[in-house]
Design a protein around this motif. Structure first.
Motif, short mmCIF file in Angstrom:
data_model
loop_
_atom_site.label_atom_id
_atom_site.label_comp_id
_atom_site.label_asym_id
_atom_site.label_seq_id
_atom_site.Cartn_x
_atom_site.Cartn_y
_atom_site.Cartn_z
N GLU A 260 -2.96 -28.69 -11.67
CA GLU A 260 -3.78 -28.56 -10.47
C GLU A 260 -3.53 -29.70 -9.49
OE1 GLU A 260 -6.84 -29.34 -13.86
OE2 GLU A 260 -4.86 -28.42 -13.63
N GLN A 261 -3.26 -30.90 -10.01
CA GLN A 261 -2.95 -32.03 -9.14
C GLN A 261 -1.65 -31.78 -8.38
OE1 GLN A 261 -4.63 -35.44 -8.73
NE2 GLN A 261 -3.43 -34.88 -6.92
N VAL A 262 -0.65 -31.27 -9.09
CA VAL A 262 0.63 -30.97 -8.47
C VAL A 262 0.47 -29.90 -7.39
CG1 VAL A 262 2.91 -29.95 -8.89
CG2 VAL A 262 2.01 -31.68 -10.46
N VAL A 263 -0.30 -28.87 -7.70
CA VAL A 263 -0.51 -27.78 -6.72
C VAL A 263 -1.22 -28.30 -5.48
CG1 VAL A 263 -1.77 -25.64 -6.30
CG2 VAL A 263 -0.45 -25.93 -8.41
N VAL A 264 -2.28 -29.08 -5.66
CA VAL A 264 -3.01 -29.63 -4.52
C VAL A 264 -2.11 -30.54 -3.69
CG1 VAL A 264 -4.90 -31.17 -3.83
CG2 VAL A 264 -5.29 -29.41 -5.56
N ASP A 265 -1.29 -31.36 -4.34
CA ASP A 265 -0.36 -32.24 -3.62
C ASP A 265 0.63 -31.42 -2.79
OD1 ASP A 265 -1.59 -34.45 -4.64
OD2 ASP A 265 -0.09 -34.84 -6.19
N MET A 266 1.10 -30.31 -3.34
CA MET A 266 2.05 -29.46 -2.60
C MET A 266 1.37 -28.81 -1.40
SD MET A 266 4.11 -27.67 -5.77
CE MET A 266 5.46 -26.97 -4.81
N LEU A 267 0.13 -28.38 -1.56
CA LEU A 267 -0.61 -27.80 -0.43
C LEU A 267 -0.76 -28.82 0.69
CD1 LEU A 267 -3.40 -25.91 -2.42
CD2 LEU A 267 -1.59 -24.83 -1.08
N LYS A 268 -1.08 -30.06 0.30
CA LYS A 268 -1.23 -31.12 1.30
C LYS A 268 0.10 -31.42 1.98
CE LYS A 268 -5.08 -33.60 -0.89
NZ LYS A 268 -5.49 -34.88 -1.52
N LYS A 269 1.15 -31.48 1.19
CA LYS A 269 2.47 -31.83 1.72
C LYS A 269 2.90 -30.85 2.81
CE LYS A 269 7.29 -32.50 0.27
NZ LYS A 269 8.23 -32.51 -0.89
N TYR A 270 2.66 -29.56 2.60
CA TYR A 270 3.11 -28.56 3.56
C TYR A 270 1.98 -28.06 4.46
CZ TYR A 270 7.32 -28.71 0.77
OH TYR A 270 8.46 -29.15 0.13
N GLU A 271 0.86 -28.80 4.45
CA GLU A 271 -0.27 -28.53 5.33
C GLU A 271 -0.73 -27.08 5.21
OE1 GLU A 271 1.11 -29.78 9.17
OE2 GLU A 271 0.70 -31.89 8.76
N LEU A 272 -0.93 -26.65 3.98
CA LEU A 272 -1.38 -25.30 3.69
C LEU A 272 -2.85 -25.30 3.29
CD1 LEU A 272 1.64 -24.16 1.51
CD2 LEU A 272 1.20 -23.49 3.88
N THR A 273 -3.57 -24.29 3.70
CA THR A 273 -4.94 -24.11 3.25
C THR A 273 -4.98 -22.94 2.26
OG1 THR A 273 -5.34 -22.76 5.22
CG2 THR A 273 -6.06 -25.08 5.27
N ARG A 407 2.56 -22.50 -7.08
CA ARG A 407 3.55 -23.58 -7.05
C ARG A 407 4.95 -23.03 -6.81
NH1 ARG A 407 7.13 -26.07 -10.59
NH2 ARG A 407 6.71 -24.45 -12.15
N ARG A 408 5.30 -21.96 -7.50
CA ARG A 408 6.65 -21.38 -7.35
C ARG A 408 6.84 -20.74 -5.99
NH1 ARG A 408 9.31 -20.66 -12.26
NH2 ARG A 408 8.08 -21.34 -14.05
N CYS A 409 5.79 -20.11 -5.47
CA CYS A 409 5.90 -19.52 -4.14
C CYS A 409 6.12 -20.59 -3.08
CB CYS A 409 4.65 -18.70 -3.82
SG CYS A 409 4.53 -17.14 -4.74
N ILE A 410 5.45 -21.71 -3.21
CA ILE A 410 5.63 -22.81 -2.27
C ILE A 410 7.06 -23.34 -2.36
CG2 ILE A 410 4.96 -25.18 -1.70
CD1 ILE A 410 2.11 -24.45 -2.57
N ILE A 411 7.57 -23.48 -3.58
CA ILE A 411 8.96 -23.93 -3.76
C ILE A 411 9.92 -22.95 -3.10
CG2 ILE A 411 10.80 -24.25 -5.47
CD1 ILE A 411 8.66 -25.36 -7.38
N ASP A 412 9.73 -21.66 -3.32
CA ASP A 412 10.62 -20.63 -2.76
C ASP A 412 10.60 -20.64 -1.23
OD1 ASP A 412 11.33 -19.83 -5.28
OD2 ASP A 412 9.93 -18.14 -5.35
N HIS A 413 9.42 -20.84 -0.66
CA HIS A 413 9.29 -20.75 0.81
C HIS A 413 9.67 -22.03 1.53
CE1 HIS A 413 7.58 -16.75 1.46
NE2 HIS A 413 6.91 -16.90 0.34
N PHE A 414 9.43 -23.18 0.90
CA PHE A 414 9.58 -24.44 1.62
C PHE A 414 10.67 -25.36 1.08
CE2 PHE A 414 5.22 -23.09 2.41
CZ PHE A 414 5.13 -23.21 3.79
N GLU A 415 10.95 -25.29 -0.22
CA GLU A 415 11.87 -26.28 -0.78
C GLU A 415 13.27 -25.73 -1.05
OE1 GLU A 415 10.04 -28.28 -4.09
OE2 GLU A 415 8.28 -28.85 -2.91
N THR A 416 13.40 -24.47 -1.39
CA THR A 416 14.74 -23.93 -1.65
C THR A 416 15.47 -23.57 -0.36
OG1 THR A 416 13.85 -21.70 -1.88
CG2 THR A 416 14.06 -23.02 -3.89
#
Length: 418
Positions: A260-273, A407-416
């Protein structure tokens, strides 16, 4: 060095309190490279406690005891340890002063005599100030043996151990022990072990130890060396190989990070709500996320839509969808995620609907069937999951899988796409 753990308290023997200290201290000792060969639980009885301590001193280098340091008559640990070692009890002025300050802050005028006994310590003991309670920790050394006494409440034991006892134990080790945790999600325990069986079969230093968690597998990589830098160099190629084998299934290599910490950090990083919608998990997903400090920056709202009526009214799930496909279906999960975004204008959404049991399953839709959907960047991904276990286990696994899907969807959309 051989360490023995002794947990004091009749309430532990009776099962009134879950002994979480056993799990914590065992893991921390292993992390420090100390071998724990024995654990004991003994009640608040001086004779039996003394016998347990004497037995431990005969077979182990270090004894760590928790519990029995308080002010009541059945708190006998330090007095009993002192008798076994032949040490008189003396008043520690520093601890006495801390107790005075503590009671003054509470504006407690009539302090009972029993409270002051917490300032009595075995002669020659190293006193460890307890910043979260009144009973100090103690380290006793005699004839090459060491006894560490810790308070029983985890809120006191854990910070005291990490700040003061752990450095002391590490200083007694001839080598430096360092480890890192590789945390994996989306791969079962048996498959993980199969994928690394060649690495485990040939391991010496570093070593890999797997730990199964609900919906996760953690791999602890530990190295022994003469220095911290050498230990890190030994671990680096092993961790690199694990990353090569498991790829995005690894969500962190940091001991303190939770999913959950990793997921919240990723949401913050990409300014997602984010907004969540839960049926069978009944708010567990939102609760896990809200445990993380600062989540208010990204978490908008959480819907608990247990009934079909709630799914229609709160999320706009189509009545025909529910009638044709049912509440537990890919189609309903899809509309739940879209409804979250429509109702709250979030940029991302997670939705869970399933059958947690023990009743409600059919041949077509058995207990453990769960659909999880994720909305991100105008796309909805739905995953069908089939979990095993009791009601609580199924719900916990669904929550873990949902966070991992986001987490994987964020990786697919923003990091890959970088």
């Amino acid at each position: 060095m051989a360490v023995e753990l002794i947990f004091v308290g009749t309430e532990l023997l009776l099962g009134n309190i879950l002994n979480t200290n056993a799990k914590y201290l065992s893991e921390r000792c292993a992390l420090s490279g100390l071998s724990v060969y024995y654990q004991s639980v003994v009640g608040d009885n001086e004779e039996r406690l003394a016998e347990t301590i004497r037995t431990g001193l005969n077979r182990s280098d270090i004894l760590i005891l928790s519990g029995g340091l308080g002010p009541t008559e059945d708190d006998l640990t330090k007095e009993t340890a002192a008798k076994v070692l032949g040490l008189p009890m003396v008043e520690d002025p520093h601890t006495k002063e801390l107790l005075k300050q503590y009671f003054a802050k509470l504006k407690q005028k009539n302090v009972t005599e029993s409270n002051w006994k917490q300032a009595l310590v075995p002669e020659g003991a190293v006193v460890l100030d307890n910043d979260n309670g009144t009973a100090p920790g103690l380290i006793l050394e005699k004839d090459g043996k060491t006894i560490v006494l810790l308070p029983g409440p985890p809120a006191e034991l854990i910070p005291l151990f990490e700040k003061k006892v752990e450095p002391y134990l590490c200083s007694k080790q001839p080598e430096t022990i360092r480890s890192t945790m590789v945390k994996i999600c989306g791969v079962g325990e048996s498959k993980v072990e199969d994928m690394i069986k060649d690495m485990i079969a040939g391991q010496d230093n570093p070593t890999i130890a797997p730990y199964a968690k609900t919906g996760e597998v953690h791999l602890r990589v530990t190295a022994r060396a003469q220095s911290e830098d050498e230990a890190k160099k030994l671990m680096k190629p092993v961790v690199k190989e694990l990353k090569s084998r498991f790829g995005n299934h690894i969500y962190t290599t940091k001991e303190q990070d939770t999913l959950e910490q990793v997921v919240v950090d990723m949401l913050k990083k990409y300014e997602l709500t984010l907004t969540t919608a839960e049926s069978c998990t009944g708010g567990l997903l939102a609760a896990r996320l809200i445990n993380i400090p600062g989540v208010s920056e990204v978490f908008k709202s959480g819907f608990i839509t247990y009934s079909n009526k709630a799914k229609r009214k709160l999320l706009g799930v189509n009545k025909n969808t529910l009638k044709k496909y049912g509440a537990v279906s890919e189609e309903t999960a899809h509309e739940m995620a879209k409804g979250c975004v429509f109702e709250t204008d979030s940029l991302a959404a997670l939705a869970i609907t399933g059958i947690a049991g023990p009743d409600g399953g059919t041949d077509d839709k058995p207990v453990g069937l769960v659909y999880i959907s994720c909305y991100l960047n105008d796309q909805v991904v739905v995953k069908e999951c089939r979990f095993k276990g009791d009601r609580n286990k199924i719900r916990e696994q669904a929550v873990v899988r949902a966070m991992d899907l986001l987490r994987r969807c964020i990786i697919d959309h923003f990091e890959t796409k970088k």
